[in-house]
Design an enzyme around this catalytic site. Structure first.
Site, PDB file in Angstrom:
ATOM      1  N   THR A 125       7.139   1.424   9.764  1.00 50.87           N
ATOM      2  CA  THR A 125       8.379   1.366   8.976  1.00 50.87           C
ATOM      3  C   THR A 125       9.276   2.568   9.279  1.00 50.87           C
ATOM      4  OG1 THR A 125       9.196   1.712   6.710  1.00 50.87           O
ATOM      5  CG2 THR A 125       6.954   2.357   7.114  1.00 50.87           C
ATOM      6  N   ASP A 126      10.578   2.393   9.059  1.00 52.65           N
ATOM      7  CA  ASP A 126      11.498   3.534   9.245  1.00 52.65           C
ATOM      8  C   ASP A 126      11.260   4.618   8.190  1.00 52.65           C
ATOM      9  OD1 ASP A 126      12.560   2.260   6.988  1.00 52.65           O
ATOM     10  OD2 ASP A 126      14.614   2.164   7.742  1.00 52.65           O
ATOM     11  N   GLU A 127      10.520   4.271   7.110  1.00 54.88           N
ATOM     12  CA  GLU A 127      10.340   5.248   6.027  1.00 54.88           C
ATOM     13  C   GLU A 127       9.512   6.454   6.479  1.00 54.88           C
ATOM     14  OE1 GLU A 127       9.707   3.718   2.096  1.00 54.88           O
ATOM     15  OE2 GLU A 127      10.617   1.790   2.610  1.00 54.88           O
ATOM     16  N   TYR A 153       3.295   6.119   0.094  1.00 53.16           N
ATOM     17  CA  TYR A 153       3.387   4.928   0.947  1.00 53.16           C
ATOM     18  C   TYR A 153       3.787   5.329   2.369  1.00 53.16           C
ATOM     19  CZ  TYR A 153       5.687   1.026   3.307  1.00 53.16           C
ATOM     20  OH  TYR A 153       6.087   0.107   4.254  1.00 53.16           O
ATOM     21  N   LYS A 157       1.702   5.144   5.961  1.00 52.25           N
ATOM     22  CA  LYS A 157       2.164   4.369   7.117  1.00 52.25           C
ATOM     23  C   LYS A 157       2.324   5.287   8.333  1.00 52.25           C
ATOM     24  CE  LYS A 157       3.206   0.598   7.364  1.00 52.25           C
ATOM     25  NZ  LYS A 157       2.381  -0.616   7.703  1.00 52.25           N
TER      26      LYS A 157
END
Ligand code: NAD
Ligand code: TYD
Length: 339
Positions: A125-127, A153, A157
């Site tokens: 994810t870009d997060e 989270y 990831k």
């Protein structure tokens, strides 16, 4: 081609299952999902009728169980969507996120190595890049941006993402990673912004916007993400990372207002509530690499994707009504009760 999809009973995994069944009539799909609160077998109802689709209720943290599936099914490729995916829940229970998102991914990679170096794709994810300032629209995340995750989270990831690249370098695992921006579309669990607002608006409930609603996300229609993963599997180079996003930055408040307009509901339903802890300000992806190397372009403009999504939630009320009438009620009370 026999492709094993983990997390296929969740939002993006299910969309990927349907995308693959439709676009690759020569592929068999083996779906592995433990059916957590976020997994829903009714989502896969149509797929289950296909002779090319097999479902296993299986936790990816369980090595013996995963081993038995590899032994029997002998997949040619694995796409790992399975994860705990909601930031707010990760703030409540971080440990589960580390177990599923990092250790679960490791179990899948170990199995890939044991069964003949099966091609592995990690859906990241870009997060993991953390956030960007609101007043610097010129800044975008590239594949070389530093990883600065803000939530349990995104930290979990980032761990899985780094482990995938370490397995490529150390063991030669034929692995790729994609880092996508926020997805929206059919089958998204109504704890996430867009479906939560649609479901609440349709029931004339308050629309809880965190802080002042000025945070920015870069939205991509889920089918465009599925096509990107498919392309990476076919043409991507092992060891490479691909950012996926459609240059579609929107402030939360503007999305909620758009939804009110589309649903014919008054903006007076909007309620500003206490902000999320550590709330990332802005995400924005630079997708230049996947465009240049794999020829990927998003195909669904936001206005069209949002209309399709709203239509889907209107046409599929039983799907989400069944979810919000169950255990989700307790979650909603905990998260929003006296916020
Ligand atoms: P989701 O929460 O809707 O679905 C996750 C699925 O994984 C569920 O079906 C759940 O039952 C399953 N699962 C969870 N733990 C499991 C375990 N231990 N073993 C087996 N199955 C398990 O999530 P989503 O939004 O579809 O996201 C899918 C993937 O894409 C995630 O890895 C997420 O990090 C990533 N991603 C999501 C977005 C987004 O906007 N939703 C954006 C970029 C990347
Ligand atoms: P979300 O869908 O949880 O995705 P993520 O946090 O992974 O980007 O949230 C999207 C944005 O919407 C985020 O800035 C938080 C905000 N938000 C609200 O304002 N209210 C809500 O009830 C939810 C679920 C999210």
């Amino acid at each position: 081609m026999r492709i094993l999809v983990t997390g296929g009973a969740g939002f993006i995994g299910a969309n990927f299952v349907y995308y693959t069944l439709k676009n690759h009539p020569d592929y068999d799909i083996i779906c592995v999902d433990s059916l957590t609160y976020a997994g829903n077998l009714s989502t896969l109802q149509k797929a289950l009728k296909s002779p090319r689709f097999t479902f296993y209720r299986q936790d990816i943290r369980d090595r013996d169980g995963i081993d038995a599936i590899f032994q029997k099914e002998r997949p040619d490729a694995v796409v790992n969507f399975a994860a705990e995916s909601h930031v707010d829940r990760s703030i409540e229970t971080p440990e589960l996120f580390l177990q599923t998102n990092i250790l679960g991914a490791q179990v899948m990679m170990d199995a890939c190595l044991r069964y003949g170096n099966v091609r592995f794709h990690q859906v990241s994810t870009d997060e993991i890049y953390g956030d960007l300032p609101l007043d610097r629209p010129d800044l975008l995340f590239t594949e070389n941006s530093p990883l600065r995750p803000s939530s349990p989270y995104s930290a979990s990831k980032a761990g899985a993402d780094m482990l995938t690249l370490a397995y490529f370098r150390t063991y030669g695992l034929r692995a790729t990673v994609s880092r996508c921006s926020n997805n929206y579309g059919p089958f998204q669990f109504p704890e996430k912004l867009i479906p939560l607002m649609i479901a609440n608006a349709l029931e004339d409930k308050p629309l809880p916007v965190y802080g002042q609603g000025l945070n920015v996300r870069d939205w991509l229609y889920v089918a465009d993400h599925c096509r990107a993963v498919d392309l990476i599997l076919e043409k991507g180079e092992p060891g490479q990372v691909y950012n996926v996003g459609g240059h579609n930055e929107m402030r939360n408040i503007d999305i909620v207002k758009l939804l009110c307009a589309q649903l014919g509901k008054p903006e007076s339903l909007i309620t500003f509530v206490t902000d999320r802890k550590g709330h990332d300000l802005r995400y924005a992806i630079d997708p230049a690499k996947i465009r240049a190397e794999l020829g990927w372009e998003p195909q669904t403009p936001f206005a069209e994707g949002l209309k399709k999504t709203v239509r889907w939630y209107l046409d599929n009320r039983p799907w989400w009504e069944q979810i919000i009438s169950g255990e989700y009620r307790n979650y909603y009370q905990r998260m929003y009760g006296d916020r």
